[in-house]
Every structure is written in structure tokens, then in C-alpha cells.
Design a protein around this motif. Structure first.
Motif, PDB file in Angstrom:
ATOM      1  N   ARG A 568       0.834  -1.211   0.000  1.00  0.00           N
ATOM      2  CA  ARG A 568       0.000   0.000   0.000  1.00  0.00           C
ATOM      3  C   ARG A 568       0.867   1.258   0.000  1.00  0.00           C
ATOM      4  NH1 ARG A 568      -3.586  -3.479   2.902  1.00  0.00           N
ATOM      5  NH2 ARG A 568      -5.766  -3.255   2.240  1.00  0.00           N
ATOM      6  N   GLN A 569       1.968   1.204   0.742  1.00  0.00           N
ATOM      7  CA  GLN A 569       2.848   2.366   0.792  1.00  0.00           C
ATOM      8  C   GLN A 569       3.466   2.655  -0.582  1.00  0.00           C
ATOM      9  OE1 GLN A 569       5.483   1.129   3.945  1.00  0.00           O
ATOM     10  NE2 GLN A 569       4.348   2.243   5.496  1.00  0.00           N
ATOM     11  N   GLN A 570       3.918   1.602  -1.278  1.00  0.00           N
ATOM     12  CA  GLN A 570       4.509   1.794  -2.605  1.00  0.00           C
ATOM     13  C   GLN A 570       3.469   2.306  -3.598  1.00  0.00           C
ATOM     14  OE1 GLN A 570       5.873  -2.239  -3.007  1.00  0.00           O
ATOM     15  NE2 GLN A 570       7.987  -1.716  -2.504  1.00  0.00           N
ATOM     16  N   TYR A 571       2.288   1.734  -3.547  1.00  0.00           N
ATOM     17  CA  TYR A 571       1.218   2.150  -4.458  1.00  0.00           C
ATOM     18  C   TYR A 571       0.833   3.606  -4.198  1.00  0.00           C
ATOM     19  CZ  TYR A 571      -3.312   2.011  -6.884  1.00  0.00           C
ATOM     20  OH  TYR A 571      -4.373   2.264  -7.709  1.00  0.00           O
ATOM     21  N   ALA A 572       0.779   3.974  -2.908  1.00  0.00           N
ATOM     22  CA  ALA A 572       0.411   5.343  -2.546  1.00  0.00           C
ATOM     23  C   ALA A 572       1.444   6.346  -3.050  1.00  0.00           C
ATOM     24  CB  ALA A 572       0.261   5.453  -1.027  1.00  0.00           C
ATOM     25  N   GLU A 573       2.716   5.986  -2.992  1.00  0.00           N
ATOM     26  CA  GLU A 573       3.762   6.879  -3.503  1.00  0.00           C
ATOM     27  C   GLU A 573       3.626   7.068  -5.011  1.00  0.00           C
ATOM     28  OE1 GLU A 573       7.470   5.234  -2.309  1.00  0.00           O
ATOM     29  OE2 GLU A 573       7.124   5.575  -0.163  1.00  0.00           O
ATOM     30  N   GLU A 574       3.313   5.975  -5.720  1.00  0.00           N
ATOM     31  CA  GLU A 574       3.146   6.078  -7.177  1.00  0.00           C
ATOM     32  C   GLU A 574       1.951   6.958  -7.533  1.00  0.00           C
ATOM     33  OE1 GLU A 574       3.058   2.401  -9.314  1.00  0.00           O
ATOM     34  OE2 GLU A 574       4.720   1.534  -8.181  1.00  0.00           O
ATOM     35  N   LYS A 575       0.852   6.803  -6.794  1.00  0.00           N
ATOM     36  CA  LYS A 575      -0.382   7.522  -7.115  1.00  0.00           C
ATOM     37  C   LYS A 575      -0.495   8.858  -6.390  1.00  0.00           C
ATOM     38  CE  LYS A 575      -2.038   4.273  -9.763  1.00  0.00           C
ATOM     39  NZ  LYS A 575      -2.309   4.495 -11.192  1.00  0.00           N
ATOM     40  N   ARG A 576       0.468   9.112  -5.465  1.00  0.00           N
ATOM     41  CA  ARG A 576       0.464  10.350  -4.671  1.00  0.00           C
ATOM     42  C   ARG A 576      -0.836  10.509  -3.883  1.00  0.00           C
ATOM     43  NH1 ARG A 576       3.432  14.774  -8.689  1.00  0.00           N
ATOM     44  NH2 ARG A 576       5.356  13.557  -8.973  1.00  0.00           N
ATOM     45  N   ILE A 577      -1.180   9.443  -3.189  1.00  0.00           N
ATOM     46  CA  ILE A 577      -2.346   9.448  -2.310  1.00  0.00           C
ATOM     47  C   ILE A 577      -1.911   8.887  -0.961  1.00  0.00           C
ATOM     48  CG2 ILE A 577      -4.011   9.174  -4.186  1.00  0.00           C
ATOM     49  CD1 ILE A 577      -4.137   6.197  -3.517  1.00  0.00           C
ATOM     50  N   SER A 578      -2.820   8.881   0.000  1.00  0.00           N
ATOM     51  CA  SER A 578      -2.524   8.286   1.296  1.00  0.00           C
ATOM     52  C   SER A 578      -2.705   6.769   1.218  1.00  0.00           C
ATOM     53  CB  SER A 578      -3.464   8.847   2.364  1.00  0.00           C
ATOM     54  OG  SER A 578      -3.361   8.096   3.560  1.00  0.00           O
ATOM     55  N   ALA A 579      -1.755   6.050   1.796  1.00  0.00           N
ATOM     56  CA  ALA A 579      -1.866   4.586   1.819  1.00  0.00           C
ATOM     57  C   ALA A 579      -3.095   4.135   2.592  1.00  0.00           C
ATOM     58  CB  ALA A 579      -0.603   3.986   2.444  1.00  0.00           C
ATOM     59  N   TRP A 580      -3.569   4.990   3.484  1.00  0.00           N
ATOM     60  CA  TRP A 580      -4.738   4.628   4.296  1.00  0.00           C
ATOM     61  C   TRP A 580      -6.040   4.727   3.498  1.00  0.00           C
ATOM     62  CZ3 TRP A 580      -5.135   3.055   9.480  1.00  0.00           C
ATOM     63  CH2 TRP A 580      -3.908   2.897  10.124  1.00  0.00           C
ATOM     64  N   ASP A 581      -5.978   5.271   2.314  1.00  0.00           N
ATOM     65  CA  ASP A 581      -7.171   5.345   1.463  1.00  0.00           C
ATOM     66  C   ASP A 581      -7.338   4.116   0.582  1.00  0.00           C
ATOM     67  OD1 ASP A 581      -7.846   7.822   2.449  1.00  0.00           O
ATOM     68  OD2 ASP A 581      -6.745   8.930   0.900  1.00  0.00           O
ATOM     69  N   ILE A 582      -6.430   3.145   0.715  1.00  0.00           N
ATOM     70  CA  ILE A 582      -6.467   1.960  -0.144  1.00  0.00           C
ATOM     71  C   ILE A 582      -7.062   0.800   0.654  1.00  0.00           C
ATOM     72  CG2 ILE A 582      -5.125   0.494  -1.701  1.00  0.00           C
ATOM     73  CD1 ILE A 582      -2.924   2.672  -1.544  1.00  0.00           C
ATOM     74  N   ASP A 583      -8.350   0.855   0.872  1.00  0.00           N
ATOM     75  CA  ASP A 583      -9.077  -0.214   1.575  1.00  0.00           C
ATOM     76  C   ASP A 583      -8.480  -0.539   2.946  1.00  0.00           C
ATOM     77  OD1 ASP A 583     -10.987  -0.497  -0.298  1.00  0.00           O
ATOM     78  OD2 ASP A 583     -10.416  -2.482  -0.999  1.00  0.00           O
ATOM     79  N   MET A 584      -7.903   0.461   3.621  1.00  0.00           N
ATOM     80  CA  MET A 584      -7.372   0.216   4.960  1.00  0.00           C
ATOM     81  C   MET A 584      -8.484   0.151   5.991  1.00  0.00           C
ATOM     82  SD  MET A 584      -4.079  -0.203   5.618  1.00  0.00           S
ATOM     83  CE  MET A 584      -3.726   0.511   7.219  1.00  0.00           C
ATOM     84  N   ALA A 585      -9.478   1.023   5.852  1.00  0.00           N
ATOM     85  CA  ALA A 585     -10.586   1.070   6.801  1.00  0.00           C
ATOM     86  C   ALA A 585     -11.893   1.112   6.025  1.00  0.00           C
ATOM     87  CB  ALA A 585     -10.463   2.286   7.715  1.00  0.00           C
TER      88      ALA A 585
END
Length: 744
Positions: A568-585
Motif C-alpha cells: 500500500r505504501q509503494q502504491y500510494a507513492e506512485e499515485k500520490r495518495i494516502s496509503a490509508w485510502d487503499i481499503d485500509m478502513a
């Protein structure tokens, strides 16, 4: 009780019109008809029918029979009879306008308890009755009217269906081949149970009985008595295995496959077939392929299993020394090498075993060198394939082949690769496979994962993304010990063993279970909820908070199939979003006021701020959380505990003391948590400026190894300085000389 999730598509509509719905199990096709009428706004004015074109099966009202070779009354036919066995079923309404619907079974919902259908999702408007069908108005369809979700939901709730006794459960009806295999399993279970009972009666003393064989005088076969039968029971044994000469070819034996099984076999062996082919044509093609390439049998039977098969195939002229291995014969039945019949004669259970007349001689004549080379290639391929599938979790076949060739520096033809994966890997449960009709892609997935769940999220997040490339060493590490994937794995293990007092074996099982849920891309609430469900002990407040931190860390750091090998952290860096927005909660926007409220129940942004505050004592996040605490009047003990912990780490001792006092007044669980925090506050264990005060557990489990700068305890002595021993000599002439001799 359970439910079936269906996607019902109104065919040939542009833009598309479809509904996703869950229906209760054990309803009839007539009741499914009522559900479809409600979903698409039809008013039940016209005739209708269900059909399975590939099998020429027709299900409808009795007065409308005659459209298919096999006709079934819809009111008396349970949906389980056909729904789970076929990729899709057609429902036609109004034979004039010809509104055709494709009913696609997606999966079973084991948690569904209602006796009415529930709408899950819908796309597209309804059509008016008698407006000409989808081809009216130049293909734009007849008159449309808006789809009313609320009205449909309420209407579905009014249709409460009884659970019909005549309908089977959600397990589909077995094909003839599966019934044959089930009979053999039952025969083996009865036989071994009989043997165990006799061993128990003898006090556990093993006693070998020689095999008795006698000519039955009926049909020229040899009757083999199972070796565990007592001598006095040989006249009337309870269980007998009879070896009879084979009379059927491989193609004839394969005709007991179901239609879908026959299609799968053609796909597994890479045999091109037409949709118009009958089951007989497909099974004949499979048999011809096996006869032309008998080495393909080795893909299914392991080396020991193949040896046992050759031994058994010669038994009509030999002797049976033991009951054949169950799995060996099951595989032989499945690919048309052998046949089994289990029946009762005069109260005695007997089984007859025979072998295919055409392929058995070919297998016996396979050169030993070819067998040896094939099995060597299969072992190498299996090891590499399992490594790739375990590392990626889920990957499409073409990408899997590309990775295989790139990482292992080899070239494999597409057809051969698919045959290896399907005919060898799928048959031996090395992986699971699934096919998506919308993309036309086949996927391979690790056996333990919910591939359908991953697939939905992969299509949402990773459309257009390439898979991450790993080296062979990285793949081995990822597919090996799960602790290599993230330091949080060892943290979780430490909590389970040292904090909750679980055994190492129990902790490893729980950890693997949680690891799989994280890999599937489940949200934090699901992962922690599953963890608490399987834990045999009730965690304390401090343990719950540490479990939340460790689980959140895992979700952020682990490489996920739905992100094609990215964390999630790597994907968030690529997309420039928060990793917590990727189905974390799961996005609960309401504050959690109850003192029993869990941290994973808070809004995603609050959880992210708390994780940052506890992990890094971020001043901005701590202030935001304190403001949130005061404004929303939060009483959750987990929230208070974690915020106090963040204050201690950030040296905000007065704020931490205030939160500890609040915890003491909360409950007995809160008081115990406050004591843990008070001890940390007094000893400074978690204070960022004083890492040397931490205890052994935190040094070994919680924190990564710290590389410390070397500090000299005593001043440096020069060679010409006075020797510190007090001799009055120079250091090089005294103690320094002995030190130099040691160094030499």
C-alpha cells in the motif's frame, strides 16, 4: 442457510442493463422468476422460460413444455439442480419482444440468512412492456423508465420464500464421475474403519494376514480378499475388492464426466473445441490426446502413484497385497484410466475394479528414460511455479509465463506452459485457476486465498498497471518464511507468545491465518476482528492497542496481489495518495464514543493520524488527535491508551498523565491499561530520547537493530606515553611490547 450471488444481465442492451442480487438457497425456478420480474420491472403479463442452450434443457411452466429435449417444471425444480453447474442460464420473458436475460452464478454467500432476495447493485433503467424488445428504435431498445432502488428493495422483501425440502442444499448435484469417486471414498473409509475395529479388538497387536485369492468361477475374474480380514471370516467377508478385466476404452470411461468437467479437461490439455461440441465429442478428444501422448498421464499421477497404477493394472494375473491408495485410484478414475463399481450383494459391500483397454498398454510401455526425464522436469517446474504463485498471490497466465521465463531464464511455449499449469498444477492442487469472461484472461492464485475477492479489488486499483518484477532471491524469500515479508510479522508473533502466553505452534497457526487475510487485501477491521475471533484468550487493553499497531503496519507494508506486487505504501507513492485510502478502513465517519469502542472503528483519517503519532510522535498528529478528543468527547479506552502512549514517546508527560487519569476512572480494564502506561511513564521505556532504558522484550521484538557509534571508555595511549601500569617505562617498552607480540 446460505445465499447465491447472481449477476443477471439483460442481453444486447446499450448501455448495459444488469442487476446483482443475492437469493436464498432452496428456492424453485418459479420463485427465481418472481425475483427477476421485480428486478427488471416486468409485470408478469407474458410467458417466460429458463433454458440451458448448451444442453438443450428447458425449465418453464408445464403448459409451455416442448422447446427442449429435457423439460422440467419450474415450480418443482430447485435452482440448485442447474444453477451451480453451468456458467450461465438464460431467462426469456415475452416470446414476442424476446427479452433475454443471462443469469450468471458468481459465488455462495454462506452468511446470508434471509428468505427473500436482496438487491446488491444495479445498472441501467427498466424497459416498458410491449415496446418491441431491445432491437426497437434502431437497437436502442423500447421505452425506458427510471430504475427505483428503494421500490425494488421493498418489493423483494415482500416475497418471502419457504425452504423447499425437495431442493438440495447449496452443494451442487454430483456428476456421474463424482458419484463414482464418492463411492470409492466411502468404500475405503468403511474398509479402514473395519480394520481399525479389528486391531482394537486384538489389543492393538498387529497381525498380518496373507492374501487369499480364489477363482470365483464367474466371468473369469480373480476375487481378492482384503488382507485385514480374519481367517474365519474369509467365507463371508464384509468387504471384498474384485479385480475384473476391463471392457471399456478411455473415451467410454470419460463419458461419466459432467459437461463442465469435459470442457475443463479440453482446456487443461489445450485441446481447441467448439461451443457446439457435445460432451461425447469433448471426452473423445481428451481420450485421443492421452493415447497420442501417454506421458501426459505423468502430469497427473505422481511418481509413486504411477508405479502403484502399473502394479494394479497387472493384478488380474497377480495378487493384491494391500488396499490400493485412495488418491491414486481417484486420479485414475478422473482421467479415464480405471473404473470402479461399488455395490451391495446380500448385505455385503463389494467393489469391482477394472482398467481402460486402450491406454493401459501404452502406459506400461512408456520408456523408463522418458518417465524419469518427465518427472524431473515436473519437479523443477512445480517448484518454480509455486514460488511465483505464492509470491504474487494472484497473477494472470500471460504475466505468469513472462515472469517465469524472465526470472528463470528459460523459454516455454504458451501451449506447453498452460498444459503444465492446468493439467499438472490444477489437478494436483498446486494452485487455483479462474477465468474472467469480461477480460478474456485466465488467472492463477494460491490455494488458500479468496481469489474472487482479490480480483474485484485488483480490477479497481491496478487497471493498466504492470506487475512488479522481483529477482529470484526475492521471490524465494517472499514465498518462504512469511517473517521475511515484514518486520511486523515478528512483532505480532512476539505479542502472541510473550504477551498473550500462547504456544509457538498456536501462534504460528494464528499468524498464518492473519497473514492470508492481509494478503487478500481485507480492511483493518476485518483483520483484527478475525484475529480476536480465533484468539483463545481475551487480550488486555495494552495488547489490543499493540495488535492494532502491528496489524496496521502489516497492511501498509505487505506486497498485495490486488496491487500487482506493490505494498500500500509503494502504491500510494506512485499515485500520490494516502496509503490509508487503499481499503485500509471501512470509512466509518461517525466518532466512536463508547469506552469499549475499538480503534479500527474510527474514521480512516483518525486512524492514520494515530498510527503516525504512536510510531513517530508526530507533533501535528498528536495535536489534531487531542483536539478531536475534546471536540467529540471520545471515551474509547483504546483511543485514550494510544494517545497517551504517543504523548509518552513525544515527551508530553503532563498530557500523558491526564489521559492515564482518565483511563483509571473508566473501567477495570482501563485501570490495568493505565498501570502499564504509568510504568512506562516512570521508567521512560518508550521515550524517544532514552532508548537504552527499554527492557529485553522491546529491544528484541519491537525495535529493529540499532547501529550505535563506538564510544571509547578509556583515553587512547600513545606508544611513547608513560605506561599506565606504573612501571615508569614508555608504553612501547612495557605493556605495549606484549600487546604487539600478541597482535603478531
Amino acid at each position: 442457510m446460505a445465499g447465491y450471488i447472481l449477476k443477471i444481465v439483460l442481453e444486447d442492451t446499450h448501455p448495459p442493463v444488469w442487476r446483482r442480487v443475492v437469493i436464498p438457497e432452496r428456492i424453485s425456478f418459479y420463485e427465481l422468476h418472481l425475483v427477476i420480474q421485480c428486478l427488471f420491472g416486468w409485470e408478469n403479463y407474458h410467458l417466460h422460460s429458463f433454458s440451458i442452450p448448451s444442453e438443450d434443457i428447458f425449465i418453464g411452466e408445464e403448459e409451455s413444455f416442448g422447446f427442449g429435449n429435457e423439460n422440467y417444471p419450474e415450480a418443482m425444480t430447485p435452482v440448485e439442480r442447474f444453477l451451480l453447474d453451468y456458467s450461465w442460464i438464460r431467462y426469456t420473458y415475452d416470446f414476442g419482444d424476446d427479452w433475454s436475460h443471462k443469469i450468471i452464478f458468481e459465488k455462495i454467500d454462506e452468511s446470508y440468512k434471509e428468505r427473500y432476495a436482496t438487491l446488491l447493485k444495479a445498472k441501467g433503467d427498466n424497459f416498458e412492456e410491449d415496446t418491441g424488445g431491445v432491437w426497437e428504435n434502431g437497437g436502442d431498445g423500447g421505452v425506458r423508465r427510471p430504475f427505483d432502488v428503494q421500490a425494488v428493495t421493498e418489493s423483494l422483501r415482500k416475497h418471502v420464500f419457504p425452504m423447499h425440502d425437495g431442493a438440495s442444499s447449496h452443494k451442487r448435484e454430483l456428476s456421474p464421475m463424482e458419484r463414482k469417486i464418492e463411492s470409492w471414498k466411502q468404500f475405503c473409509e468403511k474398509s479402514f474403519r473395519q480394520a481399525e475395529e479389528r486391531e482394537d479388538a486384538k489389543g492393538g497387536k498387529a497381525r498380518e494376514e496373507k492374501v487369499q485369492s480364489k477363482d470365483s468361477g464367474d466371468g473369469g475374474y480373480t476375487q481378492m480378499i482384503l488382507p485385514f480380514l480374519k481367517q474365519e471370516e474369509l467365507e463371508e467377508p464384509d468387504y471384498v475388492l474384485e479385480i475384473v478385466p476391463g471392457t471399456k476404452s478411455c473415451a467410454e470411461l470419460l463419458r461419466t464426466l459432467g459437461l463442465q468437467e469435459a470442457k475443463d479437461y479440453c482446456k487443461y490439455l489445450q485441446i481447441p473445441y467448439l461451443d457446439s461440441w457435445t460432451k461425447t465429442q469433448m471426452t473423445s478428444a481428451v481420450a485421443q490426446e492421452l493415447c497420442a501422448h501417454p506421458e501426459y498421464v505423468l502430469y497427473v499421477l505422481h511418481e509413486e502413484e504411477f508405479r502403484e497404477y502399473l502394479h494394479l493394472a497387472g493384478l488380474p494375473n497377480g495378487r493384491l497385497e494391500k488396499l490400493p491408495e485412495r488418491d491414486t485410484l481417484i486420479k485414475a478414475f478422473e482421467i479415464g484410466l480405471a473404473d470402479i463399481r461399488v455395490e451391495k450383494r446380500k448385505g455385503k459391500t463389494r467393489a469391482t475394479l477394472s482398467f481402460a483397454t486402450d491406454i493401459s498398454p501404452l502406459l506400461c510401455s512408456l520408456p523408463a528414460a522418458l518417465r524419469k526425464q518427465t518427472y524431473r522436469d515436473l519437479r523443477r517446474f512445480s517448484e518454480k511455479l509455486k514460488t511465483l504463485v505464492l509470491a504474487y498471490g494472484l497473477i494472470d497466465f500471460d504475466s505468469l509465463r513472462g515472469m517465469f521465463q524472465s526470472v528463470y531464464r528459460t523459454v516455454v511455449a504458451r501451449e506447453d506452459f498452460y498444459r503444465y499449469v492446468y493439467w499438472h498444477g490444477r489437478f494436483n492442487d498446486l494452485l487455483q485457476t479462474l477465468y474472467r469472461t469480461n477480460s478474456g484472461k485466465a488467472y492463477a492464485a494460491a490455494m488458500q486465498l479468496d481469489a474472487e475477492y482479490i480480483m474485484v479489488r485488483m480490477l479497481f486499483y491496478s487497471k493498466g498497471l504492470e506487475y512488479v518484477s522481483f529477482s529470484e532471491k526475492e521471490l524465494r524469500e517472499m514465498a518462504g518464511n512469511i517473517s521475511e515479508r515484514s518486520a511486523w510479522v515478528e512483532v505480532l508473533y512476539g505479542i502472541l507468545v510473550y504477551r498473550l502466553g500462547l504456544s509457538g505452534e498456536t501462534s504460528a497457526v494464528i499468524l498464518e491465518f492473519i497473514f492470508l487475510k492481509v494478503i487478500e487485501g481485507r480492511p483493518l477491521s476485518y483483520v483484527i476482528g478475525s484475529m480476536l475471533h480465533v484468539l483463545p484468550v481475551e487480550p488486555e487493553l495494552s495488547d489490543l492497542c499493540d495488535l492494532w499497531c502491528a496489524a496496521a503496519g502489516l497492511l501498509l507494508e505487505l506486497e498485495l496481489p490486488m496491487l500487482k506486487g506493490r505494498s500500500r505504501q509503494q502504491y500510494a507513492e506512485e499515485k500520490r495518495i494516502s496509503a490509508w485510502d487503499i481499503d485500509m478502513a471501512e470509512g466509518n465517519k461517525k466518532p466512536v464514543h463508547a469506552k469499549e469502542g475499538h480503534m479500527y472503528e474510527f474514521d480512516c483519517s483518525i486512524q492514520e493520524a494515530m498510527f503516525q503519532a504512536v510510531g513517530f510522535a508526530d507533533e501535528q498528529d498528536i495535536k489534531r488527535l487531542e483536539t478531536y478528543l475534546q471536540k467529540e468527547k471520545i471515551h474509547s479506552e483504546e483511543f485514550l491508551y494510544l494517545l497517551a502512549e504517543a504523548d509518552i514517546i513525544g515527551c508530553r508527560f503532563q498530557d500523558a498523565d491526564s489521559l492515564i487519569c482518565q483511563l483509571r476512572k473508566s473501567s477495570s480494564r482501563g485501570r490495568r491499561g493505565a498501570e502499564v502506561l504509568q510504568e512506562r511513564l516512570e521508567t521512560g521505556i518508550d521515550v524517544m530520547d532514552e532508548p537504552e532504558e527499554e527492557d529485553d522484550f522491546y529491544r528484541e521484538v519491537w525495535l529493529p537493530p540499532i547501529s550505535q557509534t563506538y564510544v571509547r571508555e578509556n583515553p587512547k595511549i600513545g606508544r611513547n606515553d608513560p605506561c599506565p601500569c606504573g612501571s615508569g617505562k614508555k608504553y612501547k617498552k612495557c605493556c605495549g611490547r606484549s600487546q604487539e607480540s600478541i597482535m603478531r
